[in-house]
Design a protein around this motif. Structure first.
Motif, PDB file in Angstrom:
ATOM      1  N   ASN A 183      30.827  12.824  -0.418  1.00  0.00           N
ATOM      2  CA  ASN A 183      30.284  13.818   0.524  1.00  0.00           C
ATOM      3  C   ASN A 183      30.603  13.502   1.981  1.00  0.00           C
ATOM      4  O   ASN A 183      29.819  13.781   2.877  1.00  0.00           O
TER       5      ASN A 183
ATOM      6  N   PRO B  27      32.379  17.843   5.717  1.00  0.00           N
ATOM      7  CA  PRO B  27      31.396  18.944   5.787  1.00  0.00           C
ATOM      8  C   PRO B  27      31.930  20.217   5.132  1.00  0.00           C
ATOM      9  O   PRO B  27      32.440  21.100   5.821  1.00  0.00           O
ATOM     10  N   GLY B  28      31.832  20.333   3.819  1.00  0.00           N
ATOM     11  CA  GLY B  28      32.294  21.548   3.139  1.00  0.00           C
ATOM     12  C   GLY B  28      33.727  21.452   2.658  1.00  0.00           C
ATOM     13  O   GLY B  28      34.428  20.492   2.972  1.00  0.00           O
TER      14      GLY B  28
ATOM     15  N   GLN C 115      38.001  25.171  -6.126  1.00  0.00           N
ATOM     16  CA  GLN C 115      36.739  24.826  -5.451  1.00  0.00           C
ATOM     17  C   GLN C 115      36.016  23.659  -6.125  1.00  0.00           C
ATOM     18  O   GLN C 115      35.210  22.984  -5.502  1.00  0.00           O
TER      19      GLN C 115
ATOM     20  N   GLY D 180      37.374  18.682   0.685  1.00  0.00           N
ATOM     21  CA  GLY D 180      37.321  19.137   2.070  1.00  0.00           C
ATOM     22  C   GLY D 180      37.962  18.199   3.076  1.00  0.00           C
ATOM     23  O   GLY D 180      37.558  18.160   4.239  1.00  0.00           O
TER      24      GLY D 180
ATOM     25  N   SER E 190      40.788  18.442   4.496  1.00  0.00           N
ATOM     26  CA  SER E 190      41.449  19.288   5.502  1.00  0.00           C
ATOM     27  C   SER E 190      42.916  18.971   5.749  1.00  0.00           C
ATOM     28  O   SER E 190      43.520  19.506   6.669  1.00  0.00           O
TER      29      SER E 190
ATOM     30  N   ARG F 242      37.653  25.896   6.508  1.00  0.00           N
ATOM     31  CA  ARG F 242      36.583  25.159   5.851  1.00  0.00           C
ATOM     32  C   ARG F 242      35.434  26.109   5.545  1.00  0.00           C
ATOM     33  O   ARG F 242      35.085  26.934   6.379  1.00  0.00           O
ATOM     34  N   ILE F 243      34.900  26.032   4.350  1.00  0.00           N
ATOM     35  CA  ILE F 243      33.699  26.817   4.068  1.00  0.00           C
ATOM     36  C   ILE F 243      32.543  25.866   3.790  1.00  0.00           C
ATOM     37  O   ILE F 243      32.699  24.867   3.104  1.00  0.00           O
ATOM     38  N   THR F 244      31.436  26.143   4.381  1.00  0.00           N
ATOM     39  CA  THR F 244      30.253  25.303   4.160  1.00  0.00           C
ATOM     40  C   THR F 244      29.189  26.156   3.499  1.00  0.00           C
ATOM     41  O   THR F 244      28.859  27.235   3.982  1.00  0.00           O
ATOM     42  N   SER F 245      28.732  25.679   2.345  1.00  0.00           N
ATOM     43  CA  SER F 245      27.665  26.448   1.699  1.00  0.00           C
ATOM     44  C   SER F 245      26.715  25.496   1.018  1.00  0.00           C
ATOM     45  O   SER F 245      27.109  24.489   0.493  1.00  0.00           O
TER      46      SER F 245
END
Lengths: 195, 576
Positions: free
Chosen positions: B515, B518-519, B553, B558, B560, B573-576
């Protein structure tokens, strides 16, 4: 040895194959059989092709299964079922998860993912179960339970009763996931009667 | 109680039951789980040493000091430890010591498939070869007894299938070992020439006694079958041959150095045709033939790769397994994980048109398509030494762009002396240390850089930058490999630097810290022009289907890196 049962479990690193084969081995051990289980670690987490041999019987010598001698081929991924198909006995049963994971040559557009896999499996297995393990696992409550759902399918072919499997699962998986895993296991068993 | 144990778990259990007090190892497939399991027995002091030589020396020192000990390593690790092993044979031990060599026939996870049985003969130490988990446990205990009986280190030769194969093992209790007194004995433990000459004579006398002992050792067993075919075998080859040839007679050797030549002689005489079934080299066969006996071996069986029941059946009985062929299937080579911090470094090195002198670790996977970055990989730590040779032999244009790449643990294992050599001999090279804070390839073992020991103690983390500066490297920078611009700039500067440069690319392994970003990343289909540049970074989460590029996904962490190479700014970037 003639009375030895050979189960070959295959798939892609990270799919939970090693846990599944460990559970099969433990179930056989709890019924008093001699058991050998063999797999190769090292690349298991790197997305490589993974295979695990489980053999049980009165006395088991070789840790590995010879080609053409697997009683069951349990495959977690479509392409891998084809790769290991030559290990399946002509009288053998194939249990194949419908998941497709593109290997790097396919993902990068350098090679094609093989077509008509089901047909080829149909031709070369005595019985074939095509199972959507993802869907069963999701129904059970967690996508990671695919391996136990597939064990549910396997359990209907092997001689051990449901209780023994449940004990093995309960003793091995994290306590908070026992219910999900039991559910996945049962959904796997039910999937066979519908198949 | 009966339990299902891998060979490695069984070795650990054997050490526990035999009262071993000290164990040391450097991780290496297929040996790693031995020490991981030893560490679960709180009675035993267990450590990850920085390399196999140190591990051997720690265990050896403990044995000389009076407690039973164990050292474990993969086959090529014994090369590193061999300097110590060769002379430890002369000095002998005090309390028992066992050396586990985990060989890798078939090279599932190794750079060669050397047959380490020759080490036992070369070093003149006894050797046992288990053929199952039960034997792995029993032989560990026996090895320690033989060690004390004959005052020598004893080697146990395992192989991948025995290490990682599980079988049923009968557990017993630990019998604590009564510590032996240590008394100063320079004639035995200080190997100056005058002492060593006398010790070598003692080694020869020991060999003679071992040759008698091995004739009656209970682990060399005859299993009577037909007198037509006799099989002499050991280790996993026994398991394969026993399966393939149920009617044959077997001389199953648990102890294979020295060989029980008299026992073998009478076995050969009692059977019409005798085969020596052994994986890899004709270690036993050559010795048996040298004793004037007629046997078959490598004239029918292969001397490369693993054996199998199928192969033995075919070559000895002439029974072919007829299996249908599937045709060509796309391979599934292992790849660097999605989100792996190493990937960015190799993309940068490719951009800078470098010659990459590589090393051993996850990052060796950068050799494969689509990264195709590494030029060489020989053995642990070789990257820095080889680079110093490269610059002195290649054309100037290439020589100016030679980069050594090695991991944090590999640098500590054997890279440090080579870096000293580079600085001392004024080598204009760049050394990139891929510091992912863990020994990742073998399954995430702690090392001095991670600041934790095998037993879980917190220690001051090894400081790569300070050490590189102290050694005298003129250019030393630490960089976050995910910061693409900065990484690019630092690698460019390092290559231009007219001396020894060190770049530490520091970011934790994504499997240890999943983790850390961030996303996750997503491709905007409207903006994507299908230029496929993102496919070239070699991330397993990116794939192309019918011309459409997508990011899985479930696999993306992430990092990048794909976003950084996208010229259309189509990846977000998608953050959910």
């Amino acid at each position: 040895m003639p009375n030895t049962k050979n189960i070959l479990i295959v798939g892609v690193g990270g799919q939970g194959i090693l846990l599944a084969s460990e559970l099969v081995a433990k179930v056989a051990l709890s019924k008093g059989y001699d058991v050998k289980q063999s797999e190769v670690h090292g690349m298991a987490q790197r997305g490589g092709s993974v295979s695990s041999n489980v053999r049980y019987g009165d006395v088991v010598y070789s840790p590995t299964i010879a080609r053409g001698e697997a009683d069951v081929l349990l495959s977690f991924e479509l392409l891998e079922s084809l790769r290991w198909l030559e290990y399946l006995s002509p009288r053998g049963v194939a249990i194949v998860n419908t998941q497709r994971i593109d290997p790097m040559p396919v993902a990068s557009g350098k090679a094609e993912y093989p077509k008509n896999i089901e047909e080829k499996l149909q031709q070369k297995s005595h019985a074939l179960y095509i199972i959507d393990g993802q869907r069963l696992a999701e129904q059970a409550g967690h996508i990671k339970a695919v391996n136990v759902a597939l064990l549910g399918v396997l359990s209907t072919i092997l001689e051990f009763d449901e209780k023994v499997w449940q004990t093995a699962i309960k003793n091995r998986v994290p306590a908070k996931t026992v219910d999900i895993n039991f559910k996945a296991f049962n959904l796997g068993r039910e999937a066979v009667s519908r198949n | 109680m009966k339990k299902l144990l891998s060979g490695n778990e069984a070795i650990a259990r054997g050490a526990f039951e035999a009262g071993v007090d000290i164990a040391a190892a450097y991780p290496g497939t297929p040996s790693t789980e031995i020490l991981e399991n030893v560490a679960t027995y709180k009675e035993i002091y267990a450590e990850w040493s920085v390399n196999e030589k140190v591990a051997f020396e720690v265990a050896f020192g403990a044995a000389v000091g009076g407690k039973r000990s164990l050292a474990a390593m993969k086959h090529v690790g014994v090369n590193v430890a061999s300097d110590a092993l060769m002379t430890a044979s002369y000095t002998g031990i005090n309390a028992g010591m066992v050396l586990i060599s985990a060989d890798d026939p078939g090279m599932h996870s190794s750079q060669n498939e050397q047959d380490n049985r020759y080490y036992a003969k070369f070093a003149q130490v006894p050797m046992l070869e288990p053929s199952s988990s039960q034997e792995a446990k029993d032989f560990t205990k026996l090895a320690l007894e033989i060690s004390e009986l004959f005052d020598t280190v004893v080697m146990i030769r395992m192989s991948t299938r025995i290490c990682h194969g599980k079988g049923v093992v009968q557990l017993e209790d630990r019998v604590p070992y009564m510590k032996k007194d240590y008394t100063k004995e320079p004639a035995k433990y200080v190997m100056i020439p005058g002492h060593a000459r006398k010790r070598h004579v003692i080694v020869k006398a020991r060999n003679a006694k071992l040759k008698e002992y091995v004739e009656n050792v209970p682990v060399n067993i005859i299993e009577k079958g037909s007198s037509d075919i006799g099989i002499i075998t050991s280790g996993v080859s026994y398991a394969y041959a026993r399966e393939a040839l149920p009617d044959a007679s077997f001389l199953k050797l648990g102890m294979t150095n020295p060989l029980p030549i008299n026992k073998i002689k009478s076995f050969v005489q009692d059977h019409q045709t005798v085969y020596v079934v052994e994986e890899l080299e004709p270690f036993m066969e050559e010795q048996i033939e040298a004793a004037g006996l007629k046997v078959f071996g490598k004239d029918v069986l292969p001397d490369v790769g693993e054996l199998s029941p199928e192969l033995i059946r075919e070559r000895i009985l002439g029974v072919k397994t007829d299996v249908p062929q599937n045709g060509e299937l796309p391979g599934r080579p292992p790849v660097m994980c999605a989100g792996c911090p190493h990937r960015a470094v190799f993309n940068a090195l490719r951009k800078h048109r470098t010659t990459v002198s590589g090393d051993i670790g996850c990052y060796t996977l950068s050799t494969l398509p689509p990264l195709n970055t590494m030029d060489s990989c020989l053995c642990m730590g070789a990257s820095i030494g080889m680079a110093q040779g490269f610059i002195r032999s290649m054309d100037k244009r290439k020589a100016d762009r030679v980069v050594s790449v090695l991991g944090d643990s590999t640098f500590i294992h054997s890279g440090i002396p080579s870096l000293v050599n580079a600085v001392y001999n004024q080598a204009k090279i760049t050394v990139v240390i891929l510091d992912n804070r863990i020994t990742a390839m073998t399954g995430h073992q702690e090392n001095p850089g991670s600041g934790k020991t095998l037993l879980g103690d917190d220690v001051k983390p090894f400081d790569f930058e300070a050490v590189s500066r102290a050694i005298g490297a003129g250019y030393v920078r630490t960089v976050d490999p995910i910061d693409g611009m900065e990484l690019d700039r630092v690698i460019g500067e390092a290559i231009e630097y007219q001396g020894t440069a060190v770049v530490i690319a520091k970011r934790p392994c994504v499997l240890v810290e999943p983790n850390q970003f961030p996303g996750i990343m997503k491709i905007d289909k409207e903006l994507c022009t299908e230029c496929k540049l993102c496919l070239r970074v070699g991330c397993p989460s990116i794939s192309i289907h019918d011309g459409m590029v997508t990011i899985d996904q479930n696999l993306c962490f992430g990092c990048s890196l794909c976003q950084q190479v996208c010229p259309q700014d189509a990846i977000h970037r998608i953050t959910s």
